[in-house]
Each structure stands twice: as structure tokens, then as C-alpha cells.
Design an enzyme around this catalytic site. Structure first.
Site, PDB file in Angstrom:
ATOM      1  N   TYR A   1       6.707  22.646   2.485  1.00 57.09           N
ATOM      2  CA  TYR A   1       7.449  22.015   3.592  1.00 57.09           C
ATOM      3  C   TYR A   1       6.580  20.885   4.166  1.00 57.09           C
ATOM      4  O   TYR A   1       5.375  21.082   4.381  1.00 57.09           O
ATOM      5  CB  TYR A   1       7.682  23.127   4.628  1.00 57.09           C
TER       6      TYR A   1
ATOM      7  N   ARG B   1       2.405  37.906  27.619  1.00 57.27           N
ATOM      8  CA  ARG B   1       2.064  37.220  26.355  1.00 57.27           C
ATOM      9  C   ARG B   1       1.987  38.199  25.182  1.00 57.27           C
ATOM     10  O   ARG B   1       2.121  37.806  24.027  1.00 57.27           O
ATOM     11  CB  ARG B   1       0.750  36.444  26.528  1.00 57.27           C
TER      12      ARG B   1
ATOM     13  N   ASP C   1       5.578  31.156   2.427  1.00 59.79           N
ATOM     14  CA  ASP C   1       6.657  30.709   3.312  1.00 59.79           C
ATOM     15  C   ASP C   1       7.956  31.238   2.727  1.00 59.79           C
ATOM     16  O   ASP C   1       8.455  30.745   1.716  1.00 59.79           O
ATOM     17  CB  ASP C   1       6.662  29.173   3.399  1.00 59.79           C
TER      18      ASP C   1
ATOM     19  N   LYS D   1      16.072  29.518  11.001  1.00 63.22           N
ATOM     20  CA  LYS D   1      17.089  29.300   9.968  1.00 63.22           C
ATOM     21  C   LYS D   1      18.089  30.464   9.951  1.00 63.22           C
ATOM     22  O   LYS D   1      18.865  30.597  10.862  1.00 63.22           O
ATOM     23  CB  LYS D   1      16.409  29.065   8.626  1.00 63.22           C
TER      24      LYS D   1
HETATM   25  C1  LIG Z   1      12.377  24.765   8.809  1.00 63.88           C
HETATM   26  C2  LIG Z   1      11.263  25.244   7.990  1.00 63.88           C
HETATM   27  C3  LIG Z   1      10.023  25.510   8.564  1.00 63.88           C
HETATM   28  C4  LIG Z   1       9.704  25.226  10.010  1.00 63.88           C
HETATM   29  O1  LIG Z   1      10.463  25.941  10.909  1.00 63.88           O
HETATM   30  P1  LIG Z   1      10.697  25.416  12.423  1.00 63.88           P
HETATM   31  O2  LIG Z   1      11.236  26.597  13.110  1.00 63.88           O
HETATM   32  O3  LIG Z   1      11.654  24.274  12.307  1.00 63.88           O
HETATM   33  O4  LIG Z   1       9.372  24.968  12.947  1.00 63.88           O
HETATM   34  C5  LIG Z   1       9.032  26.015   7.751  1.00 63.88           C
HETATM   35  N1  LIG Z   1       9.229  26.220   6.447  1.00 63.88           N
HETATM   36  C6  LIG Z   1      10.404  25.963   5.855  1.00 63.88           C
HETATM   37  C7  LIG Z   1      10.560  26.223   4.399  1.00 63.88           C
HETATM   38  C8  LIG Z   1      11.448  25.452   6.604  1.00 63.88           C
HETATM   39  O5  LIG Z   1      12.617  25.170   5.999  1.00 63.88           O
END
Ligand SMILES: *Cc1c(COP(=O)(O)O)cnc(C)c1O
Length: 389
Positions: A108, A55, A180, A205
């Protein structure tokens, strides 16, 4: 060393790669020790780049963590099984009952839901603030405000925040700042260099880049890394070695992919901007975008993601438009090699402080297909849209 050179070598310590270019894929739960002395040494280090327990990560994870720490210029990087987990666990690592959170109104959607459905039940209150508020944030800071959370550009509507102005007020009041950074992803924007304490990304992403792994990362500065690391561990956060390997593999080619995404998205955005059905485009690199001046000042470039706002519309026109696209696939997420589309008839339900006075908004992720094919696809689908107005 310049950026590309740095990224090509980041995280490639001999301990992780063991004679090959890439790190070994080291799957593990149990780590076994040769002696009591070895075990005590491992306990002292507790997984800080030495094996302790699955972990806490293995050499595959350490390679990815080191590379992303270098990319975002931080003190350390925690890995999570999704971007959503990176956001929730970063917040839970620092907030406690009775605390107040300042959350950007353009967050988000699952981040907003976390505040309204989970943090509220833990006795943590949230105020949603206008992304363009800048230094005016000081009027919203309460006695019990603990965290200022930013997302820049904002989800779907793409407002670029004045991060230095927000951070200045946050620091003056002793708040922790988190951002973020999924859009800026460490290549085009590094929040820690602008005074933010913790930079969070959905590595799902552009880092992974191929739509085949869920992963989240959070990079903290010296001040907050020890607590983020330990609390995320206590909250049980970990990822598989296979996923960490794929994320690191994606990271190596991210800069060249981003170059093409940026070029193609700008070409498509400029075509969309002159379309008679379109009211305006939300693309951080275009002067019409809210906060474009902050983008020009703080970012090194843009990527494949942008939105556009229609002059008028209805649900039927939106649905027929979506159904008639061929190259743009309907689906959530973005940052892979493929083009994607989503649409919202109104943003009003997701903008509780700033509201939404405009028409429907369509978000595109421009993939690595040829621009001519993408524009032709949009042209025919917008004609279908018009025929249903
Ligand atoms: C997609 C996204 C997330 C979440 O990511 P996941 O891996 O899908 O949980 C968080 N913030 C933004 C701006 C996003 O586009």
C-alpha cells in the site's frame, strides 16, 4: 461452532453488553476507583479487559477486540485510529535503529512512504522484494533483518503471495512476520493460521463497511501480543468508544455483505475480461491473476475489489472515462456498500523492484448496487475512453 455462529456471538460477554445484545458505548478518559485496593488491582491488570484508564480502552473496546481476536484466531487485538496507524505502530513496536526491513514491492503506497520517509530517518533500512519471490526471500535476508512484511494480494496489482514459503524462511532466520490483511480481513483469510505473527487490517474497509469510520486493527499471536499491546499503548494509540461500537456493528453483517460483493465483483470482472480494450484482469479468483494458485490454496473467497489493465491509454482517455462514470464514484478507500473507481496511468513509480511493463490500470470496488447497472455504466464509460485514444 462454525464461522457464522462464532462471529454472531464473538465478544458478547455480559460484562460488555450489560443485558443488551450489543456492548454499551462507554466513553471515558478517567476511571475512578472505590478503594486503594481496587486501584492496585486495576494497575496489576493494566486494562486487560478491566477498566484502568481511557487510553487502555473500555468495555466497548474490549468487545471489539475480543471479536476480532476470535475472527483472526490470535492471542489479542490492538486498536488504532486508522489502518495506516496500525501498520506504522506495529512496525515501530518491533524495529529499532540499525534494523533491516523486508517490505513487499506491492505494498500500500503510504506503507512504502513510511519506510522511505520516516523509518529511513530512524536508521531502519528497507529492501523491497518481489511479491512472487517465495522461498527465494532467503537470499535477501541480512544479518540485521528483523521484520518480513507481506501484503497479499498486493495493493492495486493483486499479486497473491506464497505465504507458507515466505514464513518458513522467515522463521528459519528468526524474523517477525507481519501481513497487511485488509483484503482477506479475517473472514476469507487468517494469516496467523499460516504462521504469520501479526495480522494487520484497515478495519476502515470491510469491517466498518459503511465508509464512515477510520480504524485499524492488529492481531498478534501468543509470542508477540504482549510487546505489541504494550508498545502500541506507549506510542499513545487509542480509538473512541463510538468508533469501536460502529466497527463492531459493521463486523456483525460483514459475512453477508462479503457474499454479495464477491458475487457481483466476479460477474463484473468476467464482463470486463472479454472487453476488447482490456488487456487482462487482476482478480485473485481468476486463473490469470499472479499467484492464483496460492489464492485457491489459502483463501476461503474473494470480495468486491479488483483491477484491470488496459491495452493502451493516455491521461486524457483515463480522465474522460472517470468523469463519465455515474454509479462508480471516484475516491480512495474501499469496502463500503458503494462502488468506487481509481486509475493509475502507470505503476512504475510504485514498483521499484519489479517494475511495470503494462498499460494503465483501473481499480474497481464493486458495491451492493445491481450488477446490470454497473456493467452498463462501465460499457458507456469505456466507449468514451476509446473515443480519446
Ligand atoms: C486502506 C488501506 C490501508 C490504510 O487504511 P486507513 O484506515 O485508510 O488508514 C492499509 N492497507 C491497505 C491494503 C488498505 O487498502
Amino acid at each position: 461452532m462454525k464461522k457464522n455462529t462464532k462471529l454472531a456471538s464473538a465478544g458478547r460477554k455480559p460484562q460488555y453488553t450489560q443485558g443488551t445484545v450489543n456492548p454499551v458505548v462507554q466513553r471515558a478518559s478517567t476511571v475512578v476507583f472505590d478503594s486503594v485496593a481496587d486501584m492496585h488491582e486495576a494497575i496489576k491488570e493494566r486494562g486487560n479487559r478491566t477498566l484502568f484508564y481511557g487510553r487502555r480502552g473500555t468495555n466497548t473496546h474490549y468487545a471489539l477486540q475480543d471479536a476480532i481476536t476470535e475472527l483472526e484466531n490470535g492471542a489479542g487485538c490492538a486498536l488504532y485510529p486508522s489502518g495506516a496507524a496500525a501498520i506504522s505502530q506495529s512496525l515501530l513496536s518491533f524495529l529499532k535503529s540499525g534494523d533491516h526491513l523486508l517490505m513487499v514491492d506491492t505494498a500500500y503506497e503510504p506503507t512504502r512512504d513510511l519506510c522511505d520517509k520516516i523509518l529511513s530517518g530512524l536508521g531502519i533500512t528497507t529492501t523491497y522484494y518481489d511479491p512472487m519471490i517465495g522461498a527465494g526471500i532467503k537470499d535477501l535476508i541480512q544479518e540485521n533483518t528483523k521484520v518480513l512484511f507481506l501484503e497479499s494480494p498486493g495493493s492495486i496489482t493483486m499479486e497473491v503471495q506464497d505465504v507458507p514459503a515466505l514464513v518458513k524462511e522467515a522463521k528459519a532466520h528468526g524474523l517477525i512476520t507481519m501481513l497487511d490483511n485488509t483484503y482477506g480481513n479475517g473472514w476469507h483469510y487468517r494469516p496467523l493460521e499460516h504462521g504469520v505473527d501479526i495480522s494487520i487490517q484497515a478495519a476502515t474497509k470491510y469491517i466498518v463497511g459503511h465508509s464512515d469510520v477510520m480504524m485499524g486493527v492488529a492481531v498478534a499471536n501468543e509470542e508477540y501480543w504482549p510487546v505489541l499491546r504494550e508498545n502500541s499503548y506507549l506510542l499513545g494509540q487509542c480509538t473512541s468508544a463510538d468508533d469501536a461500537y460502529l466497527a463492531l456493528r459493521g463486523l456483525r453483517t460483514m459475512p453477508v455483505r462479503l457474499q454479495q460483493h464477491e458475487k457481483s465483483a466476479l460477474a463484473v470482472a468476467k464482463w470486463v475480461e472479454q472487453h476488447p480494450l482490456v488487456d487482462h484482469v487482476r482478480h485473485p479468483a481468476l486463473p490469470s491473476n499472479p499467484g492464483h494458485e496460492h489464492f485457491k490454496r489459502d483463501f476461503d473467497g474473494s470480495n468486491g475489489l479488483f483491477s484491470f489493465v488496459m491495452k493502451t491509454g493516455n491521461q486524457k482517455a483515463i480522465n474522460r472515462f472517470l468523469d463519465s462514470l455515474h454509479h462508480f464514484k471516484m475516491g480512495f478507500s474501499w469496502g463500503g456498500f458503494e462502488s468506487l473507481v481509481t486509475a493509475n496511468r502507470s505503476m512504475a513509480a510504485l514498483r521499484t523492484t519489479t517494475g511495470w511493463e503494462h498499460g494503465p490500470i483501473i481499480r474497481l470496488h464493486i458495491g451492493l448496487e445491481d450488477v446490470e447497472d454497473l456493467i452498463a455504466d462501465l460499457e458507456q464509460a469505456l466507449a468514451v475512453y476509446e473515443s480519446h485514444l
